[in-house]
Structures are given as C-alpha cells and as structure tokens.
Design a protein around this motif. Sequence first.
Motif, PDB file in Angstrom:
ATOM      1  N   ASP A  61       0.839  -1.206   0.000  1.00  0.00           N
ATOM      2  CA  ASP A  61       0.000   0.000   0.000  1.00  0.00           C
ATOM      3  C   ASP A  61       0.866   1.246   0.000  1.00  0.00           C
ATOM      4  N   HIS A  62       1.910   1.217   0.829  1.00  0.00           N
ATOM      5  CA  HIS A  62       2.782   2.384   0.960  1.00  0.00           C
ATOM      6  C   HIS A  62       3.513   2.688  -0.345  1.00  0.00           C
ATOM      7  N   ILE A  63       4.059   1.648  -0.979  1.00  0.00           N
ATOM      8  CA  ILE A  63       4.904   1.923  -2.151  1.00  0.00           C
ATOM      9  C   ILE A  63       4.108   2.123  -3.421  1.00  0.00           C
ATOM     10  N   SER A  64       2.848   1.686  -3.460  1.00  0.00           N
ATOM     11  CA  SER A  64       2.148   1.802  -4.732  1.00  0.00           C
ATOM     12  C   SER A  64       1.267   3.041  -4.801  1.00  0.00           C
ATOM     13  N   ARG A  65       1.285   3.898  -3.798  1.00  0.00           N
ATOM     14  CA  ARG A  65       0.478   5.119  -3.877  1.00  0.00           C
ATOM     15  C   ARG A  65       1.079   6.061  -4.907  1.00  0.00           C
ATOM     16  N   GLY A  66       0.260   6.496  -5.833  1.00  0.00           N
ATOM     17  CA  GLY A  66       0.733   7.453  -6.821  1.00  0.00           C
ATOM     18  C   GLY A  66       1.267   6.826  -8.093  1.00  0.00           C
ATOM     19  N   VAL A  67       1.346   5.490  -8.164  1.00  0.00           N
ATOM     20  CA  VAL A  67       1.808   4.878  -9.410  1.00  0.00           C
ATOM     21  C   VAL A  67       0.613   4.556 -10.304  1.00  0.00           C
ATOM     22  N   LYS A  68       0.903   4.294 -11.573  1.00  0.00           N
ATOM     23  CA  LYS A  68      -0.151   3.889 -12.507  1.00  0.00           C
ATOM     24  C   LYS A  68      -0.544   2.447 -12.212  1.00  0.00           C
ATOM     25  N   ILE A  69      -1.755   2.090 -12.634  1.00  0.00           N
ATOM     26  CA  ILE A  69      -2.228   0.736 -12.278  1.00  0.00           C
ATOM     27  C   ILE A  69      -1.413  -0.346 -12.974  1.00  0.00           C
ATOM     28  N   ALA A  70      -0.861  -0.023 -14.163  1.00  0.00           N
ATOM     29  CA  ALA A  70      -0.031  -1.027 -14.849  1.00  0.00           C
ATOM     30  C   ALA A  70       1.264  -1.264 -14.089  1.00  0.00           C
ATOM     31  N   ASP A  71       1.761  -0.207 -13.410  1.00  0.00           N
ATOM     32  CA  ASP A  71       2.991  -0.384 -12.639  1.00  0.00           C
ATOM     33  C   ASP A  71       2.758  -1.210 -11.384  1.00  0.00           C
ATOM     34  N   LEU A  72       1.515  -1.196 -10.919  1.00  0.00           N
ATOM     35  CA  LEU A  72       1.191  -1.999  -9.730  1.00  0.00           C
ATOM     36  C   LEU A  72       1.483  -3.474  -9.985  1.00  0.00           C
ATOM     37  N   VAL A  73       1.237  -3.913 -11.225  1.00  0.00           N
ATOM     38  CA  VAL A  73       1.505  -5.308 -11.580  1.00  0.00           C
ATOM     39  C   VAL A  73       3.002  -5.582 -11.506  1.00  0.00           C
ATOM     40  N   ALA A  74       3.801  -4.614 -11.996  1.00  0.00           N
ATOM     41  CA  ALA A  74       5.256  -4.807 -11.953  1.00  0.00           C
ATOM     42  C   ALA A  74       5.767  -4.805 -10.520  1.00  0.00           C
ATOM     43  N   ILE A  75       5.219  -3.927  -9.682  1.00  0.00           N
ATOM     44  CA  ILE A  75       5.645  -3.874  -8.282  1.00  0.00           C
ATOM     45  C   ILE A  75       5.300  -5.183  -7.579  1.00  0.00           C
ATOM     46  N   GLY A  76       4.074  -5.653  -7.824  1.00  0.00           N
ATOM     47  CA  GLY A  76       3.666  -6.919  -7.219  1.00  0.00           C
ATOM     48  C   GLY A  76       4.569  -8.054  -7.658  1.00  0.00           C
ATOM     49  N   GLY A  77       4.933  -8.060  -8.943  1.00  0.00           N
ATOM     50  CA  GLY A  77       5.829  -9.100  -9.438  1.00  0.00           C
ATOM     51  C   GLY A  77       7.188  -9.032  -8.792  1.00  0.00           C
ATOM     52  N   SER A  78       7.673  -7.806  -8.524  1.00  0.00           N
ATOM     53  CA  SER A  78       9.020  -7.693  -7.968  1.00  0.00           C
ATOM     54  C   SER A  78       9.033  -8.044  -6.485  1.00  0.00           C
ATOM     55  N   LEU A  79       7.890  -7.895  -5.798  1.00  0.00           N
ATOM     56  CA  LEU A  79       7.852  -8.327  -4.394  1.00  0.00           C
ATOM     57  C   LEU A  79       7.751  -9.840  -4.292  1.00  0.00           C
ATOM     58  N   ASP A  80       7.296 -10.482  -5.373  1.00  0.00           N
ATOM     59  CA  ASP A  80       7.329 -11.942  -5.489  1.00  0.00           C
ATOM     60  C   ASP A  80       6.587 -12.618  -4.352  1.00  0.00           C
ATOM     61  N   TYR A  81       5.293 -12.324  -4.221  1.00  0.00           N
ATOM     62  CA  TYR A  81       4.596 -12.960  -3.105  1.00  0.00           C
ATOM     63  C   TYR A  81       3.978 -14.297  -3.502  1.00  0.00           C
ATOM     64  N   VAL A  82       3.988 -15.179  -2.518  1.00  0.00           N
ATOM     65  CA  VAL A  82       3.344 -16.482  -2.661  1.00  0.00           C
ATOM     66  C   VAL A  82       2.154 -16.465  -1.721  1.00  0.00           C
ATOM     67  N   ILE A  83       0.951 -16.588  -2.261  1.00  0.00           N
ATOM     68  CA  ILE A  83      -0.244 -16.290  -1.470  1.00  0.00           C
ATOM     69  C   ILE A  83      -0.466 -17.291  -0.333  1.00  0.00           C
ATOM     70  N   PRO A  84      -0.297 -18.593  -0.541  1.00  0.00           N
ATOM     71  CA  PRO A  84      -0.491 -19.507   0.597  1.00  0.00           C
ATOM     72  C   PRO A  84       0.448 -19.228   1.770  1.00  0.00           C
ATOM     73  N   ASP A  85       1.551 -18.559   1.508  1.00  0.00           N
ATOM     74  CA  ASP A  85       2.435 -18.186   2.603  1.00  0.00           C
ATOM     75  C   ASP A  85       1.903 -16.960   3.338  1.00  0.00           C
ATOM     76  N   ILE A  86       1.165 -16.110   2.637  1.00  0.00           N
ATOM     77  CA  ILE A  86       0.588 -14.932   3.287  1.00  0.00           C
ATOM     78  C   ILE A  86      -0.564 -15.364   4.193  1.00  0.00           C
ATOM     79  N   ASP A  87      -1.440 -16.211   3.669  1.00  0.00           N
ATOM     80  CA  ASP A  87      -2.636 -16.605   4.421  1.00  0.00           C
ATOM     81  C   ASP A  87      -2.361 -17.759   5.376  1.00  0.00           C
ATOM     82  N   ARG A  88      -1.432 -18.608   5.019  1.00  0.00           N
ATOM     83  CA  ARG A  88      -1.052 -19.798   5.776  1.00  0.00           C
ATOM     84  C   ARG A  88      -2.177 -20.766   6.045  1.00  0.00           C
TER      85      ARG A  88
END
Lengths: 178, 375
Positions: free
Chosen positions: B348-375
């Motif tokens: 939330d902090h880093i994606s404020r003010g970016v374009k929505i297409a860049d949000l996809v790139a940011i998400g990709g670079s953070l490399d999240y694995v969802i089952p690890d987030i929710d457990r």
Amino acid sequence: MKEADFRDNETLDLFKQSGGNILLTTIDAVIDWGRSNSIWPLTFATSCCGIEMMAAGASRHDFARFGIEVYRASPRQADVIVVAGTIVNKMAPVLKRLYDQMSDPKYVIAMGACAVSGGPFYYNSYHVVRGVDHVIPVDVYVPGCPPRPEALLYGVMQLQRKIKLESMANPRKTENLK
Amino acid sequence: MKEVINLPVKNIEEEEYHINMGPQHPSTHGVLRLVVSLQGEIVKSLKPHCGYIHRGIEKMCEKDTYPQIIHLTDRMDYLSAHINNHAVCLLVEKALEVDVPERVKYIRTIVDELNRIASHQLWWCSFGMDMGGLTCFFYGLRDREKILDIFEESFGSRLLHSYYTPGGLMMDIHPNFQKGVKDFIKYFRKKIKDYDDLLTGNIIMQLRTKGVGIISKEDAISYGVTGPSGRASGFACDVRKHHPYGVYDKADFKEILGTAGDTFERYMMRMYEMRESMKILEQLIDNIPAGDYAAKMKAVIKLPAGEYFQRVEAARGELGVYVVSDGNKTPYRMKFRSPNFSNLSALDHISRGVKIADLVAIGGSLDYVIPDIDR
C-alpha cells in the motif's frame, strides 16, 4: 479407462450411443473433434498445484501438443477450469461464480488431492472444502500432491476422450450433473 | 407529470473509484484480492484482502507431532519448501540440543541453495510474464526442470519433498547428486547470461521498472520487508550472514545490498542472488563429508516446556518459527513469521501514486506467494 484403450476407436464406438441419425453423428464427429482438440483453460491456480500446471504448460511438458494451450485470463473465454489447489470456504463462492461465468460447454478438472478431497487439510480443519465437487461438477479427477505434469496431461487426455463421446442428440446438461 | 431527476454528473477523472484486483487475476500469482482505489489511472490507496487460501496451518500444527508438521510447512511457501522444513528441523534440534552430523548440515545447505535458485527462476518467469514477455516463461522453466531432475533423483518428488526430518534427512542423497549439481552449475552459468540478454537489458522493461515503487531503507525496516526486496533498499537482513545456520559460516559469499529500492533494484537483487547461490554450491559440493545422514532421535519427539524461536532465510525473506511447548509431543502454539506477509504490508505504501499497470510490476518484484501470506 485404460491407457491402451485411449487410441482404440472400437472402444470409442462402443461408448457411442447406437441408433443415431447418420447426419447427426457425422456432424457430432466433426464438432467433437474440433472441441476436444482446442480446449482453452482458465488461468486459475490457488496453490502448489498451480506451479505444476505451469510446468505442464512450459517447455518440457508442453501440453499445447494436445490442444490445451491458450491460457485465458477471463472465464468468459475459457472452456475448462483446472482447479489447481486448495479451495477454502472463503474461496468457494468465488469459484462458483467463476464457473457460472464460463460459457457452455464447460468442463472442470480437479487437480491435486486438495481439489479432489481436501487433501492433507482434511483432518482437524475448519476451513477447507472437502473436495471441489461440493461446489461445482467435476469431469476429471487428477490425484497427487501435487500431481506430476504428466498426470495432468493424462487427465487432459481423459477429458478429450469424454468430449469425443458427446452427441447433439443427447446433449450434455451441466445443471443436471450436480 | 413526470418528475425530472437531475443526477449529478460525475467527473471520472476527479472521482475516486474502487476496483477489485483478484481473487482470480493472473498477475496476483494466486488468489490475493487487492481493492484498489483509483483516480483516473493513478492508484490512490490499496487494501489487500487476505484469507482466500487460508488453510489454517498454524492451528493444524497444534494437533500434529513435530515430524508431521514438516509436511505442512512444505505447503506454506511451496517454492522454498526445503527451506521451510529447515526452519522447523533447526528449531526441534535446538530445543532438544541434538548435534546433527556434519554431512547433514552440508547437504541441507546445498539443497537450500538449489531450492533458492529454482524459486528465483520461477520468479523470473512470472515477473517477465507480468511485464508482458511470455518468452521468459519458457526459458526460465526450461532451466528449472534441470534442478527438479536433481531433486527427483534424490528425493523422489518434484515440488514438495519433505526431505528433512528433525535430526537429519529422510534418506541419503543419490550417488549422482554431486555430479548432477556440478553439471547444473556449468549449464546455468551459461544460461543466466541469456536471462540478462532477454530481460535485464530490455529497454521497455527498464523504463517500466526504474524509479517505480521505491521503498526507502527506513520504510523497509519499519515494515519488515526482508529478503531480496529488503536488501534492494539497503537493509542488511540476510539471516545466512548475520545469524548463520547450516554451514553458511564456512562458505564465502557476499550479501549484496542495493541502494535505489525500486522495482529494478529488486529485480537485480534476485539476479545477483542466483549467482551467489551458485558460488556457495561450488564451494560446498565437493566437500560433503562422509557419515550418517541422520542423528539418532527418539521415536516420539517431545520438546521441553518453554518457548523457542528459529529463523532462516527463505527465498523471499526471513522465515521465523515460534513454538510454545508445554512438554507434549504436539506444540501448544505454533506461529510462523512469513516473509511474504510483511512484504505485502508495504505494498500500500509503495504503490500510492503509481499507474495501475505499474502496480503489476511492483507486485511481481515483491514476489509474493499467497499460501504463505494466508497460511
């Protein structure tokens, strides 16, 4: 169905309903041939099995060879939904909605132990849907945790086999399956 | 007479509106749901909704014995399955004060690094796909299959192995293991150059990632962004270096720190890390000592009453395991500090003010694995 029977046309004919109109059965053969060889899956994976599904679509295993090729991001363009991974109670309504958004004819492959029965999360759990067939009708079950890409390939081929048995005279009704 | 209602005309460029990204969205790498608040094309704020793959692993651990827990940790962050197992095994060994044989430590470290490379290769595929380049997908997974071949030969499965047990390993490595790893390093040293040619040097990719989604060092520390994402901001958080486990203290490798903290830097960190992992493998692969592949453990493992904590460096950051034991064969409470959950909190902090297409790139670079987030 045994692997040896897969390519055997005589076995295929046995499954076909006899007594059909010659015009209808010919059209059926053409339609089923086309349908079974261009299955478009939905880009939908919830967990570990999704990685094996990616591997099945990638360089080595490459299930584009069998016509299941173009991953669609929108359910409206997809023919088959491969439920790859655990479906939990919060996800179940979303999965149902995804299935409803798909246009007929639509097929479901339950990939992995979680989608088949709840898998390793079956016991002592409060959250998991014990088998995706509680939510949507399933055509092919592929067991494993996670199944190998070859297993998914075999599952896809079984689905093709199933599609080849369809007939206009006796159309498939998805609402009657469940 | 009909009453005429004048609806206020809304200006879509000034009005804030919300869209749902997910749970079924190809760029969220699973079933993450992001409620994005947009003004035009600019992201104003973002709310991640978790729980679409909440599998209650922590609660299930309370009913399972310690060797059984290993199998559940596999399925948490499935791309670094070995490393998750390592955390639980180290915790049990620390609590029981068991000395594991030197051979086990070497093998575990080597397998961890192999797993890290495999995980980063898959990240590279999916990051390329997020940016719109399908080519990466085929190149990355082609090389990943080589590692999976090594895994399959020694551990019998491709993705989820459950190879480590408290006190050692499930079985010894295959005689071809060392040769396989050496062949792979030789192969991959050549192929990683292709990665740079295909994606790193691509001008479209650079323009889309440089200066986008910047995390400062202070923010990275306060949000707990660890792993390659944290190191891209200059946060020295490599557990392998600062709290060594296994035989990482015997290997010579660098903890590479970035400065920019943007999406491109996070990309580069993982590319460097693959090379560093190969360096560690080269140093260790010839020096595996002979000996047992497991220490002698009791049939029923009971941890003494108390609290235990162990952390390891997973492919995405620092994984912590916290156990409260009441002396039984099952833990009283088990808590995982998963790297992806903390990394996601910074989104939330880093994606404020970016374009929505860049949000996809940011998400990709953070490399999240969802089952690890929710457990």
